[in-house]
Design a protein around this motif. Structure first.
Motif, PDB file in Angstrom:
ATOM      1  N   ILE A 168       0.834  -1.197   0.000  1.00  0.00           N
ATOM      2  CA  ILE A 168       0.000   0.000   0.000  1.00  0.00           C
ATOM      3  C   ILE A 168       0.876   1.256   0.000  1.00  0.00           C
ATOM      4  CG2 ILE A 168      -1.695   1.322   1.324  1.00  0.00           C
ATOM      5  CD1 ILE A 168      -2.857  -1.131  -0.096  1.00  0.00           C
ATOM      6  N   ARG A 169       1.957   1.238   0.763  1.00  0.00           N
ATOM      7  CA  ARG A 169       2.861   2.385   0.796  1.00  0.00           C
ATOM      8  C   ARG A 169       3.467   2.638  -0.583  1.00  0.00           C
ATOM      9  NH1 ARG A 169       7.865   3.582   0.530  1.00  0.00           N
ATOM     10  NH2 ARG A 169       8.499   1.389   0.332  1.00  0.00           N
ATOM     11  N   VAL A 170       3.890   1.568  -1.255  1.00  0.00           N
ATOM     12  CA  VAL A 170       4.504   1.710  -2.575  1.00  0.00           C
ATOM     13  C   VAL A 170       3.518   2.304  -3.578  1.00  0.00           C
ATOM     14  CG1 VAL A 170       5.386   0.379  -4.542  1.00  0.00           C
ATOM     15  CG2 VAL A 170       6.241  -0.072  -2.233  1.00  0.00           C
ATOM     16  N   ILE A 171       2.278   1.812  -3.564  1.00  0.00           N
ATOM     17  CA  ILE A 171       1.270   2.324  -4.493  1.00  0.00           C
ATOM     18  C   ILE A 171       0.956   3.786  -4.186  1.00  0.00           C
ATOM     19  CG2 ILE A 171      -1.108   2.098  -5.284  1.00  0.00           C
ATOM     20  CD1 ILE A 171      -0.876  -0.907  -4.705  1.00  0.00           C
ATOM     21  N   ARG A 172       0.751   4.098  -2.923  1.00  0.00           N
ATOM     22  CA  ARG A 172       0.392   5.458  -2.567  1.00  0.00           C
ATOM     23  C   ARG A 172       1.517   6.448  -2.872  1.00  0.00           C
ATOM     24  NH1 ARG A 172      -3.507   6.974  -3.318  1.00  0.00           N
ATOM     25  NH2 ARG A 172      -4.892   6.176  -1.713  1.00  0.00           N
ATOM     26  N   ALA A 182      -8.134  -1.704  -0.161  1.00  0.00           N
ATOM     27  CA  ALA A 182      -7.358  -2.862   0.299  1.00  0.00           C
ATOM     28  C   ALA A 182      -8.326  -3.991   0.625  1.00  0.00           C
ATOM     29  CB  ALA A 182      -6.532  -2.494   1.527  1.00  0.00           C
ATOM     30  N   ASP A 183      -8.236  -5.091  -0.125  1.00  0.00           N
ATOM     31  CA  ASP A 183      -9.092  -6.257   0.107  1.00  0.00           C
ATOM     32  C   ASP A 183      -8.312  -7.274   0.928  1.00  0.00           C
ATOM     33  OD1 ASP A 183     -10.783  -8.397   0.124  1.00  0.00           O
ATOM     34  OD2 ASP A 183     -10.876  -8.639  -2.055  1.00  0.00           O
ATOM     35  N   ALA A 184      -8.746  -7.460   2.186  1.00  0.00           N
ATOM     36  CA  ALA A 184      -8.008  -8.318   3.118  1.00  0.00           C
ATOM     37  C   ALA A 184      -8.449  -9.779   3.058  1.00  0.00           C
ATOM     38  CB  ALA A 184      -8.161  -7.787   4.542  1.00  0.00           C
ATOM     39  N   GLY A 185      -9.514 -10.087   2.330  1.00  0.00           N
ATOM     40  CA  GLY A 185      -9.901 -11.482   2.134  1.00  0.00           C
ATOM     41  C   GLY A 185     -10.133 -12.266   3.407  1.00  0.00           C
ATOM     42  N   LEU A 206      -6.938   5.345   2.283  1.00  0.00           N
ATOM     43  CA  LEU A 206      -7.700   4.342   1.537  1.00  0.00           C
ATOM     44  C   LEU A 206      -9.156   4.771   1.373  1.00  0.00           C
ATOM     45  CD1 LEU A 206      -6.423   1.042   3.197  1.00  0.00           C
ATOM     46  CD2 LEU A 206      -5.589   2.140   1.109  1.00  0.00           C
ATOM     47  N   ALA A 207      -9.738   4.375   0.250  1.00  0.00           N
ATOM     48  CA  ALA A 207     -11.173   4.566   0.070  1.00  0.00           C
ATOM     49  C   ALA A 207     -11.954   3.567   0.905  1.00  0.00           C
ATOM     50  CB  ALA A 207     -11.549   4.423  -1.404  1.00  0.00           C
ATOM     51  N   ALA A 208     -11.411   2.341   1.054  1.00  0.00           N
ATOM     52  CA  ALA A 208     -12.098   1.314   1.835  1.00  0.00           C
ATOM     53  C   ALA A 208     -11.128   0.207   2.196  1.00  0.00           C
ATOM     54  CB  ALA A 208     -13.287   0.735   1.059  1.00  0.00           C
ATOM     55  N   GLY A 229     -10.466   6.066   9.484  1.00  0.00           N
ATOM     56  CA  GLY A 229     -11.258   6.978   8.674  1.00  0.00           C
ATOM     57  C   GLY A 229     -11.766   6.360   7.394  1.00  0.00           C
ATOM     58  N   ALA A 230     -11.034   5.372   6.870  1.00  0.00           N
ATOM     59  CA  ALA A 230     -11.487   4.679   5.661  1.00  0.00           C
ATOM     60  C   ALA A 230     -12.769   3.910   5.948  1.00  0.00           C
ATOM     61  CB  ALA A 230     -10.409   3.729   5.159  1.00  0.00           C
TER      62      ALA A 230
END
Length: 362
Positions: A168-172, A182-185, A206-208, A229-230
């Motif tokens: 997530i850090r790399v993408i952001r 982020a889908d945690a499955g 994150l949006a969600a 907050g997400a």
């Protein structure tokens, strides 16, 4: 009252490459009108299954052939909701295909676009994409860039314990303004260590956070929602589960899939509940033959679907419906000039690809 006179089912697989399989359902009335539905079969590589998608002799094919199909033949109906009794005779996935075919048939006989019949207000759908789950940091920005280059404005990436903060850090870092889910499955548990990680993800805007905990642990979802907050998006697959999540304030977002809810009828009700509660909603379709995606486009036209939806087929994939369900610049048009799903199924090609067929008639 009109009657359903025919029910056909086809088990089909992609002819080459990725061997995605679906069961397609076609319903017909006495005047020659037809309606289509699709259910996606699970990947067989995860374990052996019977020929109908479940254990031998069970599953959605048996639901359609032995229970739902016979209940539909000769059934008098005024609206698709009148067929819910037949849909209750099997699993949600089979019910979704039957329900979608009923909506498509009903709309075609009345000259109505499916999106309008469901209550949709949008003329186009902004699209999102899911990134392949390969856990390779070096290629992650490239894969995200490919989705952005195709026009998608929201990207979903899988996270798991040990593979969460860093991707997530790399993408952001590479894409500061991208809407990111982020889908945690269901991979996390209500422990201090896991809660700390999930709270850490929130620092990246994150949006969600989708499916962070097991679906039945709504209390953990509610606890997490108070801390971040997400929006938390619990995995709910029926109206009772959604109602419980709303009462517990166990999230603020709903990933709406018609196949999970048993069809468009229940999915529309789920949308209405989530929308009234102020939740964000996004949709996705199932199956690789265009019918499931077309149904999801109609659903995503509802006013509460505020987040980009996963409703387009691969740009270079084979075409089984005309026009194909594909995004252009990250947007899919809602077909409003044709009745029903707004797409014509290549029936001759489906017949050729079918490895199994079933036909019931009055």
């Amino acid at each position: 009252m009109p009657r359903i006179q025919g029910c056909d089912a086809f088990r089909v697989a992609m002819p080459r490459g990725r061997r995605a399989e679906s069961i397609l359902v076609r319903l017909a009335d006495g005047d020659g009108a037809t309606g289509w539905g699709e259910l996606s079969l699970p990947d067989e590589r995860g374990g052996r299954r019977g020929r109908d998608g479940g254990a031998a002799g069970t599953g959605p094919w048996a639901d359609i052939e032995h229970r739902m199909g016979p209940a539909l033949i000769g059934l008098e109906w005024d609206r698709p909701e009148d067929v819910s009794g037949a849909a209750d005779l099997g699993a949600h996935e089979a019910a979704a295909a039957i329900d979608t075919a009923c909506w498509d048939l009903w709309c075609r006989t009345r000259g109505l676009p499916l999106a309008h019949a469901l209550g949709g207000t949008r003329t186009s759908i902004v699209t999102g994409a899911r990134i392949s789950p390969a856990q390779v940091l070096e290629t992650l920005p490239t894969r995200v860039n490919k989705a952005i280059g195709a026009g998608h404005t929201r990207v979903t990436v899988d996270v798991r314990p040990g593979w969460d903060i860093e991707p997530i850090r790399v993408i952001r870092q590479a894409y500061p303004a991208l809407a990111l889910v982020a889908d945690a499955g269901h991979a996390y548990r209500d422990t201090p260590e896991h809660l700390e990680v999930l709270e850490g993800l929130d620092a990246y805007g994150l949006a969600a956070v989708e499916r962070p905990f097991p679906a039945d642990d709504l209390a953990a979802h509610a606890k997490l929602q108070l801390r971040i907050g997400a929006a938390v998006a619990p995995d709910v697959g029926d109206l009772d589960a959604l109602g419980a999540a709303l009462r517990l304030e166990a999230g603020r977002a709903l990933h709406l899939r018609p196949d999970r809810f048993g069809g468009l009828t229940a999915a529309r009700s789920a949308h209405d509940l989530a929308y009234a509660a102020g939740w964000d909603v996004w949709c996705s379709g199932a199956g690789g033959f265009g019918i499931g995606q077309a149904a999801a486009v109609a659903l995503a036209a509802l006013p509460g679907c505020t987040l980009p939806s996963d409703v387009s087929d691969p740009a270079q994939g084979p075409v089984y419906v005309t026009p194909p369900v594909r995004s252009s610049g990250g947007v899919v048009g809602v077909p409003l000039t044709q009745p029903g799903l707004g797409h014509e199924v290549d029936e001759a090609r489906i017949e050729r690809l079918a490895s199994r067929r079933m036909r019931l008639s009055a």
